[in-house]
Write a protein that holds these residues in place. Structure first.
Motif, mmCIF file in Angstrom:
data_model
loop_
_atom_site.group_PDB
_atom_site.id
_atom_site.type_symbol
_atom_site.label_atom_id
_atom_site.label_comp_id
_atom_site.label_asym_id
_atom_site.label_seq_id
_atom_site.Cartn_x
_atom_site.Cartn_y
_atom_site.Cartn_z
ATOM 1 N N PHE A 295 0.834 -1.211 0.000
ATOM 2 C CA PHE A 295 0.000 0.000 0.000
ATOM 3 C C PHE A 295 0.870 1.264 0.000
ATOM 4 C CE2 PHE A 295 -1.546 3.205 3.083
ATOM 5 C CZ PHE A 295 -2.575 3.776 2.339
ATOM 6 N N TYR A 296 1.828 1.320 0.917
ATOM 7 C CA TYR A 296 2.664 2.526 0.992
ATOM 8 C C TYR A 296 3.472 2.720 -0.286
ATOM 9 C CZ TYR A 296 1.395 2.925 5.874
ATOM 10 O OH TYR A 296 0.676 3.072 7.027
ATOM 11 N N LYS A 297 3.922 1.617 -0.862
ATOM 12 C CA LYS A 297 4.680 1.717 -2.110
ATOM 13 C C LYS A 297 3.790 2.309 -3.199
ATOM 14 C CE LYS A 297 5.969 -0.592 -6.115
ATOM 15 N NZ LYS A 297 5.194 -1.428 -7.000
ATOM 16 N N HIS A 298 2.549 1.827 -3.263
ATOM 17 C CA HIS A 298 1.630 2.333 -4.289
ATOM 18 C C HIS A 298 1.327 3.806 -4.068
ATOM 19 C CE1 HIS A 298 -2.481 2.899 -6.108
ATOM 20 N NE2 HIS A 298 -1.824 2.391 -7.121
ATOM 21 N N GLU A 299 1.228 4.219 -2.807
ATOM 22 C CA GLU A 299 0.793 5.576 -2.504
ATOM 23 C C GLU A 299 1.947 6.566 -2.324
ATOM 24 O OE1 GLU A 299 -2.228 6.408 -2.873
ATOM 25 O OE2 GLU A 299 -3.063 4.400 -3.050
ATOM 26 N N SER A 300 3.180 6.088 -2.302
ATOM 27 C CA SER A 300 4.312 7.014 -2.225
ATOM 28 C C SER A 300 4.247 7.940 -3.439
ATOM 29 C CB SER A 300 5.618 6.218 -2.240
ATOM 30 O OG SER A 300 6.712 7.121 -2.318
ATOM 31 N N CYS A 301 4.364 9.240 -3.190
ATOM 32 C CA CYS A 301 4.130 10.182 -4.290
ATOM 33 C C CYS A 301 5.327 10.281 -5.210
ATOM 34 C CB CYS A 301 3.768 11.559 -3.746
ATOM 35 S SG CYS A 301 5.180 12.504 -3.145
ATOM 36 N N PRO B 72 14.116 8.588 -0.343
ATOM 37 C CA PRO B 72 14.028 7.535 0.683
ATOM 38 C C PRO B 72 12.703 6.786 0.623
ATOM 39 C CG PRO B 72 14.840 9.567 1.648
ATOM 40 C CD PRO B 72 14.440 9.905 0.246
ATOM 41 N N CYS B 73 11.616 7.509 0.451
ATOM 42 C CA CYS B 73 10.299 6.889 0.455
ATOM 43 C C CYS B 73 10.038 6.176 -0.871
ATOM 44 C CB CYS B 73 9.254 7.968 0.730
ATOM 45 S SG CYS B 73 7.556 7.406 0.654
ATOM 46 N N ARG B 74 10.322 6.844 -1.972
ATOM 47 C CA ARG B 74 10.042 6.259 -3.283
ATOM 48 C C ARG B 74 10.828 4.964 -3.482
ATOM 49 N NH1 ARG B 74 12.124 10.096 -6.326
ATOM 50 N NH2 ARG B 74 14.089 8.981 -6.496
ATOM 51 N N GLU B 75 12.135 5.019 -3.254
ATOM 52 C CA GLU B 75 12.978 3.834 -3.462
ATOM 53 C C GLU B 75 12.833 2.849 -2.306
ATOM 54 O OE1 GLU B 75 14.709 3.424 -6.326
ATOM 55 O OE2 GLU B 75 13.767 5.317 -6.902
ATOM 56 N N GLY B 76 12.763 3.403 -1.111
ATOM 57 C CA GLY B 76 12.720 2.549 0.073
ATOM 58 C C GLY B 76 11.506 1.650 0.079
ATOM 59 N N THR B 77 10.328 2.229 -0.165
ATOM 60 C CA THR B 77 9.118 1.400 -0.129
ATOM 61 C C THR B 77 9.164 0.357 -1.241
ATOM 62 O OG1 THR B 77 7.926 3.076 -1.405
ATOM 63 C CG2 THR B 77 7.638 3.128 0.976
ATOM 64 N N TYR B 78 9.756 0.715 -2.370
ATOM 65 C CA TYR B 78 9.881 -0.239 -3.483
ATOM 66 C C TYR B 78 10.696 -1.459 -3.050
ATOM 67 C CZ TYR B 78 11.411 -2.229 -7.928
ATOM 68 O OH TYR B 78 11.685 -3.091 -8.955
ATOM 69 N N TRP B 79 11.824 -1.199 -2.417
ATOM 70 C CA TRP B 79 12.683 -2.326 -2.024
ATOM 71 C C TRP B 79 12.112 -3.098 -0.841
ATOM 72 C CZ3 TRP B 79 15.677 -4.353 -5.358
ATOM 73 C CH2 TRP B 79 16.202 -3.564 -6.395
ATOM 74 N N LEU B 80 11.428 -2.393 0.053
ATOM 75 C CA LEU B 80 10.805 -3.100 1.181
ATOM 76 C C LEU B 80 9.787 -4.123 0.676
ATOM 77 C CD1 LEU B 80 10.257 -0.110 3.649
ATOM 78 C CD2 LEU B 80 11.851 -2.016 3.958
ATOM 79 N N VAL B 81 9.023 -3.726 -0.324
ATOM 80 C CA VAL B 81 8.037 -4.653 -0.889
ATOM 81 C C VAL B 81 8.731 -5.868 -1.504
ATOM 82 C CG1 VAL B 81 6.371 -4.957 -2.772
ATOM 83 C CG2 VAL B 81 6.190 -2.977 -1.274
ATOM 84 N N GLN B 82 9.805 -5.630 -2.247
ATOM 85 C CA GLN B 82 10.514 -6.756 -2.865
ATOM 86 C C GLN B 82 10.973 -7.762 -1.808
ATOM 87 O OE1 GLN B 82 10.960 -6.798 -6.352
ATOM 88 N NE2 GLN B 82 9.697 -4.964 -6.222
ATOM 89 N N ILE B 83 11.535 -7.226 -0.738
ATOM 90 C CA ILE B 83 12.081 -8.120 0.296
ATOM 91 C C ILE B 83 10.950 -8.865 0.999
ATOM 92 C CG2 ILE B 83 13.406 -8.218 2.439
ATOM 93 C CD1 ILE B 83 14.807 -5.595 1.466
ATOM 94 N N LEU B 84 9.896 -8.141 1.348
ATOM 95 C CA LEU B 84 8.798 -8.791 2.082
ATOM 96 C C LEU B 84 8.086 -9.828 1.225
ATOM 97 C CD1 LEU B 84 7.532 -5.656 3.986
ATOM 98 C CD2 LEU B 84 8.158 -7.822 5.068
ATOM 99 N N GLY C 232 12.340 9.448 9.373
ATOM 100 C CA GLY C 232 12.950 10.739 9.674
ATOM 101 C C GLY C 232 13.752 11.321 8.529
ATOM 102 N N ARG C 233 13.863 10.583 7.436
ATOM 103 C CA ARG C 233 14.649 11.093 6.308
ATOM 104 C C ARG C 233 13.787 11.349 5.081
ATOM 105 N NH1 ARG C 233 18.239 7.740 9.118
ATOM 106 N NH2 ARG C 233 20.353 8.578 9.254
ATOM 107 N N SER C 234 12.509 11.027 5.193
ATOM 108 C CA SER C 234 11.643 11.267 4.038
ATOM 109 C C SER C 234 10.993 12.633 4.183
ATOM 110 C CB SER C 234 10.605 10.158 3.900
ATOM 111 O OG SER C 234 9.917 9.980 5.105
ATOM 112 N N PHE C 235 10.409 13.062 3.070
ATOM 113 C CA PHE C 235 9.895 14.423 2.979
ATOM 114 C C PHE C 235 8.710 14.660 3.903
ATOM 115 C CE2 PHE C 235 8.751 18.233 0.699
ATOM 116 C CZ PHE C 235 9.973 18.673 0.237
ATOM 117 N N CYS C 236 7.852 13.643 4.007
ATOM 118 C CA CYS C 236 6.664 13.817 4.848
ATOM 119 C C CYS C 236 6.453 12.561 5.681
ATOM 120 C CB CYS C 236 5.430 14.118 3.991
ATOM 121 S SG CYS C 236 4.747 12.676 3.149
ATOM 122 N N ALA C 237 5.329 12.511 6.378
ATOM 123 C CA ALA C 237 5.085 11.431 7.325
ATOM 124 C C ALA C 237 4.699 10.114 6.662
ATOM 125 C CB ALA C 237 3.994 11.860 8.312
#
Lengths: 266, 430
Positions: free
Chosen positions: B337-343, B348-360, B385-390
């Motif tokens: 969900f977060y990967k899909h909704e990352s703007c 950090p958020c765009r790439e991070g959520t992408y890789w988190l999904v791959q691993i999970l 704490g390193r991404s643009f928003c919450a």
């Protein structure tokens, strides 16, 4: 490269395709009639700054074409004095703007964690299988049937639809069907394919995707009866009902609650 | 002793055709507005501060203080924007509120706009809830016809226009600055702060952005007073709150109770766990709030209580999961969900959520290794704490809390592959 002949010669594509790409051909926006343009101008008039009208205008565009086409983008760009690129950038950002023509109905199945755990994934799988063809399940945002034709259905998996107490939920044209099972959902979709319009659990009697988009653009003329469509499921009012039964209330308000004195200016 | 349930915002929900102006007026509707228009705007702001009302959208910022940040006498137009983009997984309180009692929101909007001296307000409601949008539009129309909106409201000289604005499917627009960009007709991406909306919000003018439940509380505070509001809830988190209980309970639904109510109390009201299958994990306020377990049944669910126990109150979206649900699977679904909704605005958020999904996904398929858990936590550390928003912060909550309480379950998925990690690749040290 200055002449078009040189461009065509250098292009790996065939000349017709190259010509299409290099020539700026204005999109044909004739599909948007006078009424649509008048509605677009009404939307623009709602806001202090015209560009705020863009999201509702894209809903309006979808009410005409069942998706956001290049013509739809040009239509918005012209009226708001934006470039097609600026409008495209917005249209492609939001999930509800569809880039390919949708079916008569859009069926959205919540597959976020809670609904999925309660059966949402199974519902989505069931509908994919039923709406697929040649043994291949229908994919996300794909359409079964000729888009726009009666009984055609676009299927999508959706993120949380804010009806978690009623999960698993799905929507048809953004009206809620609550507490679904794979069997109930299949029955619903079969009915839609057969041209029936079963009533949602919460919401107004079904119309179609385009009519829903017109309402999202803010046009409800002649649809006053829709307001009476049910909105409260037993789950919605459970707390309120328990309180009423047990005589529980918030503490009584005082007869005259005064405002605090005017704060002194600092 | 205050009752277990305290219907304030939900008290009209059982009334027939509760969404109409007629019903609303019969049940004290628009009485607070008359009272407020007779007061000085600054008195209303002060009263809101005194009441201790805190934002119901998740962050819990003191509402009166937010209003007080709007510079007065600055010669600029001021705006009120209602965040009705309810989309945090598990959250389902604002949509039923707006469907059942849209006039309470509108009355709150008029009072708040008068207090902050705004003459234009927008209700930004997510697009997928057509029936809600329909009811809001009708209610706004009724309010105009009755003289509660428009020019010279009830002869006070105060003017206000309200527009209902349908979004188009983007979770990120629940973030207030992304919402403002979206309302301006742009991609919904968060803005750099400062400047905060109070100084440069909608159209770069001073703007208050408040959640639906927050603003719908305002008329009751005006009528009942700050002290009355404080008779419910706790010192630093006063008032009633709509707790939305979903998932594996017998009676899911909306329960309006004083702030600080515990899950144990809520479960009792909701008929206990479904079919008696024991509780495994739950979210106190949506998927962005770190998971709780059966250990946390007695945590007072208010801003302080949830935070002291290592989570957040969020939107009081209590999603309850029983022992049949796999934690790594649930965490994977939320991460998708977060990967899909990352703007996509920040790396950090765009790439991070992408890789988190791959691993999970790999772990859930049974192809993970124990070191994947460290990789997950490492990636989370690079997002938090390193991404643009919450959104980025929220994305790591289910993962880090899931691993904190249920590490064995993640390890069990990887056990069969642990041997591959232990053996060196042939020729690797040659």
């Amino acid at each position: 490269m200055s002449t078009s002949e040189e461009v065509y010669a250098a292009s790996p594509l065939d000349p017709v395709e190259t010509q299409r790409l290099v020539q700026e051909t204005p999109a044909d926006t004739s599909v948007f009639d006078e009424l649509t343009e008048q509605r677009a101008r009404e939307i623009i008039a709602r806001y202090p700054v015209p560009r705020s009208a863009l999201l509702p205008m894209l809903h309006l565009v979808q009410s005409v074409e069942g998706h956001v086409s290049q013509a739809g983008i040009a239509f918005c760009a012209d009226l708001l004095d934006l470039t097609a690129a600026e409008v495209s950038a917005v249209a492609t950002f939001y999930t509800m703007y569809k880039r390919r023509p949708c079916g008569e109905h859009l069926v959205s199945v919540c597959t976020n964690t809670l609904c999925a755990a309660l059966g949402g994934d199974a519902i989505y799988a069931k509908l994919r299988e039923h709406l697929g063809s040649d043994g291949k399940p229908l994919g996300h945002e794909e359409t079964s049937g000729e888009p726009g034709a009666p009984g055609s259905i676009t299927l999508e998996h959706a993120e949380c639809l804010a009806a978690c107490d009623l999960g698993p939920v799905l929507q048809v044209n953004y009206e809620f069907f609550d507490n679904q099972t794979p069997e109930k959902a299949l029955e619903l979709v079969k009915a839609l394919q057969a041209g029936e319009k079963p009533n949602p659990t919460r919401g107004a009697p079904l119309t179609d995707f385009r009519q829903a988009e017109l309402q999202l653009a803010g046009f409800f003329e002649g649809r006053e009866a829709d307001l009476d469509g049910p909105s409260a499921a037993p789950e919605t009012v459970r707390g309120a009902r328990i309180a009423a039964e047990r005589g529980w209330t918030a503490p009584a308000m005082p007869d005259h609650a005064e405002f605090p004195p005017l704060p002194e200016k600092k | 002793m205050v009752d277990q349930l305290t219907p304030v915002l939900t008290k009209r929900w059982l009334s027939p055709r509760s969404w109409t102006l007629k019903t609303y007026e019969q049940l004290e509707g628009y009485t607070a507005l008359r009272k407020a228009l007779a007061a000085h705007p600054d008195q209303i702001i002060q009263q809101c501060k005194d009441s201790g009302l805190r934002g119901r959208g998740g962050a819990g910022f003191p509402t009166g203080m937010k209003w007080g940040f709007i510079p007065q006498g600055d010669g600029k137009p001021h705006y009120l924007v209602i965040n009705a983009d309810e989309g945090e997984p598990g959250t389902c309180k604002d949509i039923p509120l707006m469907m059942a009692d849209p006039h309470s929101l509108i009355e709150g909007i008029i009072i708040t706009s008068y207090a902050i001296r705004a003459n234009f307000a927008a209700i930004y409601v997510r697009g997928e809830v057509l029936h809600c949008i329909r009811r809001l539009n009708a209610a706004v129309k009724e309010a105009y016809a009755a003289g509660y909106l428009g020019k010279d409201i009830l002869g006070s000289g105060f003017d206000l226009d309200v527009v209902v604005h349908a979004g188009a499917g983007a979770y990120i627009c629940g973030e207030e600055t992304a919402l403002l960009d979206s309302l301006e007709g742009r991609r919904g991406q968060p803005r750099l702060k400062p400047p905060f909306p109070a100084t440069a919000g909608l159209y770069a003018s001073p703007t208050v952005v408040n959640n639906v439940e927050t603003i719908a509380s305002v008329p009751y505070i005006v009528n009942g007073g700050a002290d009355w509001f404080r008779t419910m809830g706790r010192e630093r988190s006063p008032g009633p709150k709509i707790y939305s209980i979903s998932g594996h309970v017998e009676k899911p639904g909306q329960y309006e109770a004083p702030m600080g109510t515990t899950l144990r109390q809520l479960l009792e009201l909701a008929g206990g766990m479904k079919d008696g299958i024991p509780l495994k994990f739950w979210t106190p306020g949506g998927s962005s709030t770190p998971l709780f377990t059966a250990e946390h049944l007695d945590v007072p669910l208010d801003f302080e209580g949830a935070a002291e126990a290592g989570s957040m109150l969020g939107t009081t979206a209590v999603q309850v999961f029983n022992e049949t649900v796999s934690v790594p699977w649930a965490v994977m679904k939320w991460t998708e969900f977060y990967k899909h909704e990352s703007c996509g605005k920040c790396t950090p958020c765009r790439e991070g959520t992408y890789w988190l999904v791959q691993i999970l996904q790999r772990m859930v398929r049974g192809e993970g290794t124990p070191s994947d858990i460290d990789t997950l936590l490492d990636v989370c550390d690079n997002i938090l704490g390193r991404s643009f928003c919450a959104l980025g912060d929220g994305a790591v909550s289910p993962i880090t809390s899931g691993i904190k309480y249920f590490k064995d379950e993640f390890l069990a998925l990887c056990d069969q592959n642990a041997k591959y990690e232990a053996t060196e690749l042939a020729g690797a040290s040659a």
